[in-house]
Design a protein around this motif. Structure first.
Motif, PDB file in Angstrom:
ATOM      1  N   ARG A  63      -8.270  -2.399   0.275  1.00  0.00           N
ATOM      2  CA  ARG A  63      -8.083  -0.949   0.209  1.00  0.00           C
ATOM      3  C   ARG A  63      -7.671  -0.523  -1.197  1.00  0.00           C
ATOM      4  O   ARG A  63      -8.174   0.477  -1.730  1.00  0.00           O
ATOM      5  CB  ARG A  63      -7.050  -0.512   1.243  1.00  0.00           C
ATOM      6  CG  ARG A  63      -7.533  -0.693   2.675  1.00  0.00           C
ATOM      7  CD  ARG A  63      -6.420  -0.625   3.693  1.00  0.00           C
ATOM      8  NE  ARG A  63      -6.891  -1.071   5.008  1.00  0.00           N
ATOM      9  CZ  ARG A  63      -6.095  -1.428   6.001  1.00  0.00           C
ATOM     10  NH1 ARG A  63      -4.767  -1.392   5.848  1.00  0.00           N
ATOM     11  NH2 ARG A  63      -6.600  -1.823   7.162  1.00  0.00           N
TER      12      ARG A  63
ATOM     13  N   TYR B  38      -4.646   4.583  -0.115  1.00  0.00           N
ATOM     14  CA  TYR B  38      -5.148   3.216  -0.210  1.00  0.00           C
ATOM     15  C   TYR B  38      -4.614   2.504  -1.453  1.00  0.00           C
ATOM     16  O   TYR B  38      -4.725   1.284  -1.566  1.00  0.00           O
ATOM     17  CB  TYR B  38      -6.690   3.229  -0.290  1.00  0.00           C
ATOM     18  CG  TYR B  38      -7.392   3.245   1.052  1.00  0.00           C
ATOM     19  CD1 TYR B  38      -6.687   3.432   2.240  1.00  0.00           C
ATOM     20  CD2 TYR B  38      -8.769   3.066   1.136  1.00  0.00           C
ATOM     21  CE1 TYR B  38      -7.342   3.443   3.462  1.00  0.00           C
ATOM     22  CE2 TYR B  38      -9.432   3.068   2.353  1.00  0.00           C
ATOM     23  CZ  TYR B  38      -8.709   3.259   3.511  1.00  0.00           C
ATOM     24  OH  TYR B  38      -9.353   3.266   4.723  1.00  0.00           O
TER      25      TYR B  38
ATOM     26  N   GLN C 172       0.852  -1.192   0.000  1.00  0.00           N
ATOM     27  CA  GLN C 172       0.000   0.000   0.000  1.00  0.00           C
ATOM     28  C   GLN C 172       0.885   1.238   0.000  1.00  0.00           C
ATOM     29  O   GLN C 172       1.880   1.313   0.718  1.00  0.00           O
ATOM     30  CB  GLN C 172      -0.881  -0.025   1.254  1.00  0.00           C
ATOM     31  CG  GLN C 172      -1.996   0.998   1.277  1.00  0.00           C
ATOM     32  CD  GLN C 172      -2.904   0.787   2.487  1.00  0.00           C
ATOM     33  OE1 GLN C 172      -3.190  -0.340   2.878  1.00  0.00           O
ATOM     34  NE2 GLN C 172      -3.345   1.878   3.084  1.00  0.00           N
TER      35      GLN C 172
END
Length: 437
Positions: free
Chosen positions: A270, A92, A87
């Motif tokens: 995410r 995100y 990430q």
């Protein structure tokens, strides 16, 4: 076949070893010289059951070697890209730096007819972009996307005997060529009637993130029901049993507790959310943000339940935390609920002593402020509360009668709902579960 595996982290090291064990001639490549040195000696740089044996067997056969020089990939027919997609800091979105670098590094060494196979988890649309880059290089190579579905703790088994294979390929002759090469690589699995899905790039990319999003949703759903159970007196475990008998629902992944973690599910859902927003369809997966929030709330619930149940102020209490890895049979502490709980309790002033069969060194590197022990007896001695957060067999099967002889206060917080509450209460313990009366 001659194969290269670019990236020898968790995914790449397992894939390289398993492919060599299946009879292919494999070279694993990584920029981390220490990691390559360990693998060359037959020592995995992480814990994964069965990997040391397969790694040693493949290396001793002469079919597996390792290098830090990507030029050593030259001459391989198939190049697997298995680098990480973490990430991005403050976002995100998935960081594709390592994927892009791997492809750029490979280009000068590709030959006509070679196949580059992506295994990394990437945002949808990445494969099409990389395919265009490979075609534009004029090297005559082709791209395919072959997502992985490994479970930590069972990764070797899942690689050698997968429950399905997915090929994302280009249309026409390049795709047919890719399928032929992949079928040769996976001949053993295909001979065992492993289901095979041959599709386009976008679908292959979505298969992986959709699978992880569905599993995360199922876990978060039962944890949401645990939140309702906690204010109504219902028992979420019996609830899960009852709805799990419905074949359309199933019982797997309906275990309420402290929630999921690790290097895949949290970051993947995410990144999926971020990519959907980039595509103008953020509303389609907006529910995943709430799933993520539910998951994180369960960690806080364990901390709050522990503090509220202590017989003395938290800053005067010793708390024994059983488990640090995000799941048993792994030393992975990335986004681990167990480690998060331990750190939060320490931050509130508790004397936290944590134990784990495999993950202590990884945890210590991230959080040296915690006290760690490799002795269960010493971890429990004088504790005001036991917090069970990773389902290692030795903790799941803990004898409450024996544990009672060591602790100062008989309080157990069962963050995984693994214990028989009646047995613990009969032994004189105050038992607190997740979504259980």
């Amino acid at each position: 076949m001659k194969i290269s595996v670019i990236g020898c982290g968790y995914l790449g090291a397992v894939h390289a070893s398993a492919m060599a064990e299946l009879g292919h001639d494999v070279i694993g490549i990584d920029v981390d010289a220490n990691k390559i040195a360990l693998l060359a000696e037959g020592r995995p740089p992480f814990f994964e059951p069965g990997l040391p044996e397969v790694l040693t067997s493949a290396r001793d056969s002469g079919r597996l070697r390792f290098s830090t020089n990507i030029a050593d990939a030259a001459g391989a027919q198939v190049h697997f890209v298995a680098v990480g997609t973490p990430q991005k800091p403050g976002s995100y979105s998935a960081d594709l730096t390592y994927v892009d670098a791997a492809i750029e590094g490979l280009l000068p060494y590709l030959n006509d007819g070679d196949l580059v196979v992506g295994k990394s988890t990437v945002p949808v649309g990445t494969a099409a972009r990389l395919s265009d880059l490979i075609v534009a290089s004029g090297r005559g190579a082709t791209l395919a996307w072959n997502p992985e579905f490994l479970r930590e703790g069972f990764a070797v088994q899942d690689t050698i005997s997968p429950d399905r294979l997915v090929y994302g390929v280009a249309p026409g002759a390049p795709g047919e060529h890719a399928v032929a090469l992949l079928n040769e690589i996976y001949a053993t699995a295909l001979a065992a009637d492993t289901p095979l899905v041959i599709t386009d790039f976008a679908t292959a990319e979505l298969v992986k993130v959709a699978a992880n999003a569905f599993l995360a949703t199922k876990i978060s759903f039962i944890n949401a029901m645990a939140e309702i159970a906690e204010v109504t007196g219902a028992d979420v475990t019996q609830l899960a049993d009852a709805i799990g008998y419905d074949a359309r629902i199933g019982r797997r992944f309906l275990g309420a507790g402290v929630g999921f973690g690790g290097g895949c599910l949290p970051k993947d859902i995410r990144a999926f959310t971020a990519r959907a927003e980039e595509l103008g369809r953020g509303e389609s997966v907006a529910f995943l943000k709430e799933m993520d929030a539910i998951n994180l709330r369960r960690r806080q619930r364990v901390v709050d339940l522990t503090v509220a149940s202590l017989s003395r102020p938290v800053h005067q209490a010793k708390v024994a935390v059983l488990g640090l890895s995000f799941k048993p049979h792994s030393d992975d502490v990335r986004d681990s609920p167990a480690l998060d709980v331990a750190v939060q309790l320490r931050g509130l002033g508790a004397e936290v002593v944590a134990i784990d069969p495999q993950a202590i060194e990884n945890a210590r590197a991230r959080h040296p402020q915690l006290t760690y022990s490799d002795s269960l007896e010493e971890t429990l001695r004088g504790a005001d509360a036991i917090v069970h957060v990773t389902e290692w067999p030795e903790y799941r099967e803990l004898d409450p009668v024996w544990a009672a002889t060591l602790v100062r206060n008989r309080l157990v917080i069962d963050g995984r709902n693994s214990y028989d509450s009646a047995v613990w209460r009969a032994a004189g313990w105050e038992y607190k579960g997740m979504g259980k009366p």
